[in-house]
Motif scaffolding. Structure first.
Motif, PDB file in Angstrom:
ATOM      1  N   ASN A 218       0.841  -1.200   0.000  1.00 26.74           N
ATOM      2  CA  ASN A 218       0.000   0.000   0.000  1.00 26.74           C
ATOM      3  C   ASN A 218       0.874   1.246   0.000  1.00 26.74           C
ATOM      4  N   TYR A 219       0.338   2.303  -0.626  1.00 27.49           N
ATOM      5  CA  TYR A 219       0.904   3.646  -0.430  1.00 27.49           C
ATOM      6  C   TYR A 219      -0.180   4.417   0.331  1.00 27.49           C
ATOM      7  N   GLY A 220      -0.081   4.505   1.626  1.00 27.12           N
ATOM      8  CA  GLY A 220      -1.166   5.113   2.403  1.00 27.12           C
ATOM      9  C   GLY A 220      -2.451   4.361   2.116  1.00 27.12           C
ATOM     10  N   ALA A 221      -3.457   5.080   1.627  1.00 25.92           N
ATOM     11  CA  ALA A 221      -4.757   4.441   1.386  1.00 25.92           C
ATOM     12  C   ALA A 221      -4.808   3.728   0.030  1.00 25.92           C
ATOM     13  N   ILE A 222      -3.785   3.948  -0.808  1.00 26.71           N
ATOM     14  CA  ILE A 222      -3.804   3.337  -2.150  1.00 26.71           C
ATOM     15  C   ILE A 222      -3.304   1.898  -2.077  1.00 26.71           C
ATOM     16  N   LYS A 223      -4.144   0.973  -2.498  1.00 30.23           N
ATOM     17  CA  LYS A 223      -3.729  -0.435  -2.505  1.00 30.23           C
ATOM     18  C   LYS A 223      -3.109  -0.735  -3.876  1.00 30.23           C
TER      19      LYS A 223
ATOM     20  N   ALA B  58      -0.713  -2.515 -17.881  1.00 29.81           N
ATOM     21  CA  ALA B  58      -0.784  -1.086 -18.209  1.00 29.81           C
ATOM     22  C   ALA B  58      -0.051  -0.255 -17.161  1.00 29.81           C
ATOM     23  N   ASN B  59       0.114   1.015 -17.466  1.00 25.73           N
ATOM     24  CA  ASN B  59       0.621   1.999 -16.526  1.00 25.73           C
ATOM     25  C   ASN B  59      -0.160   1.952 -15.227  1.00 25.73           C
ATOM     26  N   GLY B  60       0.551   1.927 -14.096  1.00 24.43           N
ATOM     27  CA  GLY B  60      -0.161   2.002 -12.821  1.00 24.43           C
ATOM     28  C   GLY B  60      -0.730   0.682 -12.342  1.00 24.43           C
ATOM     29  N   ALA B  61      -0.433  -0.398 -13.044  1.00 17.87           N
ATOM     30  CA  ALA B  61      -0.987  -1.707 -12.663  1.00 17.87           C
ATOM     31  C   ALA B  61      -0.355  -2.253 -11.387  1.00 17.87           C
ATOM     32  N   GLY B  62       0.830  -1.743 -11.044  1.00 21.02           N
ATOM     33  CA  GLY B  62       1.500  -2.200  -9.824  1.00 21.02           C
ATOM     34  C   GLY B  62       2.814  -2.922 -10.071  1.00 21.02           C
ATOM     35  N   LYS B  63       3.271  -2.930 -11.313  1.00 19.51           N
ATOM     36  CA  LYS B  63       4.467  -3.700 -11.665  1.00 19.51           C
ATOM     37  C   LYS B  63       5.727  -3.156 -10.977  1.00 19.51           C
ATOM     38  N   SER B  64       5.917  -1.845 -11.066  1.00 19.26           N
ATOM     39  CA  SER B  64       7.124  -1.261 -10.449  1.00 19.26           C
ATOM     40  C   SER B  64       7.095  -1.465  -8.945  1.00 19.26           C
ATOM     41  N   THR B  65       5.924  -1.357  -8.370  1.00 21.18           N
ATOM     42  CA  THR B  65       5.805  -1.529  -6.916  1.00 21.18           C
ATOM     43  C   THR B  65       6.238  -2.943  -6.520  1.00 21.18           C
ATOM     44  N   ILE B  66       5.881  -3.928  -7.316  1.00 21.31           N
ATOM     45  CA  ILE B  66       6.287  -5.305  -7.004  1.00 21.31           C
ATOM     46  C   ILE B  66       7.813  -5.413  -7.015  1.00 21.31           C
TER      47      ILE B  66
ATOM     48  N   PRO C 159      16.359   0.211 -11.839  1.00 21.62           N
ATOM     49  CA  PRO C 159      15.103   0.955 -11.818  1.00 21.62           C
ATOM     50  C   PRO C 159      14.775   1.580 -13.164  1.00 21.62           C
ATOM     51  N   GLU C 160      13.536   2.021 -13.274  1.00 17.84           N
ATOM     52  CA  GLU C 160      13.066   2.682 -14.485  1.00 17.84           C
ATOM     53  C   GLU C 160      13.871   3.965 -14.713  1.00 17.84           C
ATOM     54  N   GLY C 161      14.094   4.305 -15.972  1.00 21.88           N
ATOM     55  CA  GLY C 161      14.643   5.624 -16.270  1.00 21.88           C
ATOM     56  C   GLY C 161      16.162   5.692 -16.320  1.00 21.88           C
TER      57      GLY C 161
ATOM     58  N   ASP D 136      13.302  -2.898 -14.677  1.00 19.01           N
ATOM     59  CA  ASP D 136      12.060  -2.120 -14.742  1.00 19.01           C
ATOM     60  C   ASP D 136      12.023  -1.336 -16.055  1.00 19.01           C
ATOM     61  N   GLU D 137      11.212  -1.792 -16.983  1.00 18.93           N
ATOM     62  CA  GLU D 137      11.001  -1.117 -18.269  1.00 18.93           C
ATOM     63  C   GLU D 137      12.300  -0.785 -19.008  1.00 18.93           C
ATOM     64  N   PRO D 138      13.129  -1.787 -19.270  1.00 20.63           N
ATOM     65  CA  PRO D 138      14.415  -1.479 -19.896  1.00 20.63           C
ATOM     66  C   PRO D 138      14.309  -0.867 -21.288  1.00 20.63           C
TER      67      PRO D 138
ATOM     68  N   GLU E 229       7.604  -4.807 -18.346  1.00 19.49           N
ATOM     69  CA  GLU E 229       7.623  -4.140 -19.647  1.00 19.49           C
ATOM     70  C   GLU E 229       6.238  -3.684 -20.053  1.00 19.49           C
ATOM     71  N   GLN E 230       6.184  -2.533 -20.701  1.00 23.44           N
ATOM     72  CA  GLN E 230       4.950  -2.156 -21.396  1.00 23.44           C
ATOM     73  C   GLN E 230       5.003  -2.643 -22.832  1.00 23.44           C
ATOM     74  N   ASN E 231       6.217  -2.918 -23.288  1.00 21.49           N
ATOM     75  CA  ASN E 231       6.407  -3.479 -24.614  1.00 21.49           C
ATOM     76  C   ASN E 231       6.158  -4.995 -24.527  1.00 21.49           C
TER      77      ASN E 231
HETATM   78  P1  ATP Z   1       4.319   2.266 -14.401  1.00 20.36           P
HETATM   79  O1  ATP Z   1       4.649   1.457 -15.589  1.00 20.36           O
HETATM   80  O2  ATP Z   1       3.661   3.563 -14.718  1.00 20.36           O
HETATM   81  O3  ATP Z   1       5.441   2.405 -13.418  1.00 20.36           O
HETATM   82  P2  ATP Z   1       3.285   0.203 -12.749  1.00 20.36           P
HETATM   83  O4  ATP Z   1       2.469  -0.921 -13.244  1.00 20.36           O
HETATM   84  O5  ATP Z   1       4.703  -0.066 -12.497  1.00 20.36           O
HETATM   85  O6  ATP Z   1       3.160   1.432 -13.678  1.00 20.36           O
HETATM   86  P3  ATP Z   1       3.199   1.244 -10.104  1.00 20.36           P
HETATM   87  O7  ATP Z   1       4.183   2.321 -10.405  1.00 20.36           O
HETATM   88  O8  ATP Z   1       3.641   0.101  -9.299  1.00 20.36           O
HETATM   89  O9  ATP Z   1       2.559   0.698 -11.438  1.00 20.36           O
HETATM   90  O10 ATP Z   1       1.933   1.920  -9.412  1.00 20.36           O
HETATM   91  C1  ATP Z   1       0.846   1.197  -8.862  1.00 20.36           C
HETATM   92  C2  ATP Z   1      -0.119   2.160  -8.211  1.00 20.36           C
HETATM   93  O11 ATP Z   1       0.472   2.772  -7.071  1.00 20.36           O
HETATM   94  C3  ATP Z   1      -0.563   3.308  -9.098  1.00 20.36           C
HETATM   95  O12 ATP Z   1      -1.912   3.582  -8.822  1.00 20.36           O
HETATM   96  C4  ATP Z   1       0.321   4.444  -8.686  1.00 20.36           C
HETATM   97  O13 ATP Z   1      -0.294   5.684  -8.922  1.00 20.36           O
HETATM   98  C5  ATP Z   1       0.501   4.183  -7.212  1.00 20.36           C
HETATM   99  N1  ATP Z   1       1.799   4.653  -6.710  1.00 20.36           N
HETATM  100  C6  ATP Z   1       3.016   4.304  -7.176  1.00 20.36           C
HETATM  101  N2  ATP Z   1       3.997   4.888  -6.458  1.00 20.36           N
HETATM  102  C7  ATP Z   1       3.382   5.619  -5.513  1.00 20.36           C
HETATM  103  C8  ATP Z   1       3.837   6.472  -4.452  1.00 20.36           C
HETATM  104  N3  ATP Z   1       5.141   6.648  -4.214  1.00 20.36           N
HETATM  105  N4  ATP Z   1       2.916   7.080  -3.695  1.00 20.36           N
HETATM  106  C9  ATP Z   1       1.591   6.891  -3.914  1.00 20.36           C
HETATM  107  N5  ATP Z   1       1.096   6.108  -4.886  1.00 20.36           N
HETATM  108  C10 ATP Z   1       1.964   5.481  -5.677  1.00 20.36           C
END
Ligand code: ATP
Length: 234
Positions: free
Chosen positions: A10-15, A35-43, A82-84, A159-161, A191-193
């Motif tokens: 979680n990021y605060g209230a965001i699951k 897709a973007n925001g699916a949670g991949k980078s967080t994993i 990491p990405e970037g 992460d997204e090479p 990857e998004q690709n």
């Molecule tokens: P991307 O390809 O854009 O990185 P992703 O699949 O890797 O997308 P994450 O970056 O893991 O997705 O994000 C998952 C969710 O957590 C999204 O809703 C994002 O907005 C949210 N999120 C990511 N990082 C943070 C943060 N530091 N604080 C709050 N919310 C975050």
């Protein structure tokens, strides 16, 4: 080798990640697509210790990682790109690589690590004394991956090479990922690709809204109508 069991983050209230389970076997290339925001980078960030586990268990070679500091995870063989493609400007290519080698000791080991990296990336050898900031985007991505290899990883988390790279470099990066695996390093790549990633992956997982919605071999996912529709442009 790497096991993620019912992981929530979680990021605060965001699951961001909700009950994700998957595994990576030694010698595999496994990809997480979505897709973007699916949670991949967080994993990936949670596997390398940059985010906290809210629930579930992450283990590597039968050792639980949940509370292990990042630096110890690197020493145990988990290295994250990491990405970037973050390289350090104002430092040469070789100095950037050296920063990745903090886990290895001894001059001969260090030299062997350079040689291994330069074998994957001859262009980095040619440019070893050049400021990293002057490299092209694709070369910087190679440097970021090369720096990770300097730590002699057992598994590399990418992460997204291919993000933002010219088509020529995209193909190169995917070829290099296969070469890295062929030298015995296990690969987890997000990857998004999706098309290219699935082509080189042994297995893949589709992540949507923080959950796994499909899994299979790279070939199976490439052939799946749902995956084609959502991620491969029909
Ligand atoms: P991307 O390809 O854009 O990185 P992703 O699949 O890797 O997308 P994450 O970056 O893991 O997705 O994000 C998952 C969710 O957590 C999204 O809703 C994002 O907005 C949210 N999120 C990511 N990082 C943070 C943060 N530091 N604080 C709050 N919310 C975050």
């Amino acid at each position: 080798m790497l096991k993620v069991d019912n992981l929530s983050v979680n990021y605060g209230a965001i699951k961001a990640v909700r009950g994700v389970s998957f595994s990576v076997n030694s010698g595999e290339i496994v990809t997480l697509i979505g897709a973007n925001g699916a949670g991949k980078s967080t994993i990936l960030r949670t596997i390398s210790g940059l985010e906290k586990v809210a629930d579930g268990i992450i283990s590597f070679e039968h050792q639980i990682l949940n509370r292990m500091p990042s630096e110890r995870r690197v020493r145990s063989g988990i290295v994250h790109v990491p990405e970037g493609r973050r390289v350090f400007p104002g430092m040469s290519v070789q100095e950037n690589l050296q920063l990745g080698a903090f886990t290895i000791s001894g001059k001969s080991q260090n030299n062997a690590a350079y040689e291994a990296v330069y074998e994957h990336f001859p262009i980095l050898k040619d440019r070893r004394n050049q400021d990293a900031a002057t490299l092209s985007g694709g070369e910087q991505q190679m440097l970021a991956i090369g720096r990770a290899l300097m730590a002699k990883p057992k598994i590399i988390l990418l992460d997204e090479p291919s993000m933002g790279l010219a088509p020529l470099y995209i193909q190169k990066i995917f070829d290099i990922i296969q070469n890295i695996r062929d030298t015995g390093v296990t690969v987890l790549v997000i990857e998004q690709n999706a098309n290219q990633a699935l082509k080189i992956a042994d297995r893949g997982y589709v992540i949507e809204g923080g959950k796994i919605t499909a899994t299979g071999t790279g070939e199976e996912l490439l052939a799946s109508a749902d995956v084609r529709q959502a991620y491969l442009g029909g």
